[in-house]
Design an enzyme around this catalytic site. Structure first.
Site, PDB file in Angstrom:
ATOM      1  N   ARG A  11      43.632 -13.342 -10.404  1.00 31.51           N
ATOM      2  CA  ARG A  11      43.939 -12.183  -9.545  1.00 31.51           C
ATOM      3  C   ARG A  11      42.961 -12.060  -8.385  1.00 31.51           C
ATOM      4  NH1 ARG A  11      47.742 -13.435 -12.846  1.00 31.51           N
ATOM      5  NH2 ARG A  11      49.270 -11.802 -13.265  1.00 31.51           N
ATOM      6  N   LYS A  83      17.731  -1.514 -23.518  1.00 28.66           N
ATOM      7  CA  LYS A  83      18.960  -1.445 -22.713  1.00 28.66           C
ATOM      8  C   LYS A  83      19.369  -2.807 -22.163  1.00 28.66           C
ATOM      9  CE  LYS A  83      18.651   3.292 -21.025  1.00 28.66           C
ATOM     10  NZ  LYS A  83      18.567   4.149 -19.824  1.00 28.66           N
ATOM     11  N   THR A 131      10.212   2.502  -7.534  1.00 29.17           N
ATOM     12  CA  THR A 131      10.963   1.263  -7.765  1.00 29.17           C
ATOM     13  C   THR A 131      11.825   0.929  -6.553  1.00 29.17           C
ATOM     14  OG1 THR A 131      11.007   1.748 -10.123  1.00 29.17           O
ATOM     15  CG2 THR A 131      12.580   0.111  -9.334  1.00 29.17           C
ATOM     16  N   CYS A 186      17.125  11.688 -13.177  1.00 23.69           N
ATOM     17  CA  CYS A 186      18.245  11.914 -14.102  1.00 23.69           C
ATOM     18  C   CYS A 186      17.727  12.215 -15.499  1.00 23.69           C
ATOM     19  CB  CYS A 186      19.116  10.690 -14.261  1.00 23.69           C
ATOM     20  SG  CYS A 186      19.782  10.067 -12.791  1.00 23.69           S
ATOM     21  N   CYS A 243       9.372   1.367  11.511  1.00 21.13           N
ATOM     22  CA  CYS A 243       9.395   1.322  10.046  1.00 21.13           C
ATOM     23  C   CYS A 243       8.202   0.514   9.526  1.00 21.13           C
ATOM     24  CB  CYS A 243      10.701   0.686   9.577  1.00 21.13           C
ATOM     25  SG  CYS A 243      10.762   0.379   7.790  1.00 21.13           S
TER      26      CYS A 243
END
Ligand SMILES: [Zn+2]
Length: 247
Positions: A11, A83, A131, A186, A243
């Site tokens: 597909r 994890k 991070t 979170c 920057c």
């Protein structure tokens, strides 16, 4: 590609935008995924099912019961497991052809730089500024495209930072590391479960487009999602000549 691969990826192969050539580019590519949580879950699912050649999944954490509401790579039985390992187990069931490297560590410094150097594309699915900035610096250094996502409460954002293009900003052009942003994690704040799915799935789409060389990426644009009202805002973002990372 062998017969099984021609079927598995048929597909994609049927798409004018991908075809055999594009699928072969995906199969030969190597994605570095920082974080196997809410964003990293859909990212890893779609990169694996779509045949990304190698996925390096980096996460220092273990599965917690509070993760399962949105971190769909993990299962109830795996609470307490790393994890990265849990993610690898899930991906092997979806597509055993994909090489998954699971790293239970917080990568920084030289180690992060080396992992980024080897990657075709980097997906930042982490949840903290330290991070994000470290990953951005390594991506600028090695000119590897970075697909950056974030989601908190009912708000999400996504962009691509691809400093291979002279006009394209890096993450630090938008969020200068010198500036103090309020860190909302979170781990302590609420987050709407499908929000990480929406943003993470778009990150996977951008990464696949980048490695297969399809269309226009989100480089130079920041998309903001207000999931309360399901409203998207697209903001043009330019490289900042001053920057401290890419300027
Ligand atoms: Zn910059």
């Amino acid at each position: 590609m062998n017969d099984n691969q021609l079927l598995r990826y048929s597909r994609h192969i049927l798409l004018d935008e991908i075809g055999i050539e594009g699928q072969e580019k995906i199969l030969a590519a190597n994605a570095l995924v920082i974080g196997a949580g809410g964003l990293g879950s859909p990212v890893a699912f779609y990169l694996a099912s779509a045949g990304m050649g190698r996925i390096t999944l980096v996460d220092n954490d273990s599965v917690d019961l509070t993760n399962l509401q949105r971190q769909i790579l993990h299962t109830t039985e795996r609470v307490g497991q790393p994890k990265a390992e849990s993610g690898k187990e899930t991906l092997a069931r979806i597509n055993p052809e994909v090489e998954v490297v699971a790293l239970k560590e917080r990568v920084e410094g030289e180690r992060l730089s080396e992992l980024v150097r080897q990657a075709s594309v980097v997906l930042d699915c982490s949840d903290n500024f330290a991070t994000r900035h470290a990953v951005n610096r390594a991506c600028v250094q090695h000119k590897v495209p970075l697909v950056s996502g974030a989601a908190i409460r009912m708000d999400g954002q996504i962009s691509v930072f691809d400093t291979r293009g002279a006009e394209s900003p890096c993450y630090a052009c938008l969020f200068p590391p010198e500036q103090q942003f309020e860190e909302v994690l979170c781990s302590t704040m609420g987050v709407f479960a499908p929000l990480v799915g929406i943003i993470g799935t778009m990150q996977a789409a951008e990464a696949l487009k980048l490695v297969a060389d399809i269309g226009e990426s989100l480089a130079g644009r920041l998309l903001l999602l207000d999931a309360r009202n399901m409203e998207w805002t697209s903001i043009r973002v330019a490289r900042n000549a001053a920057c401290s990372v890419c300027g």
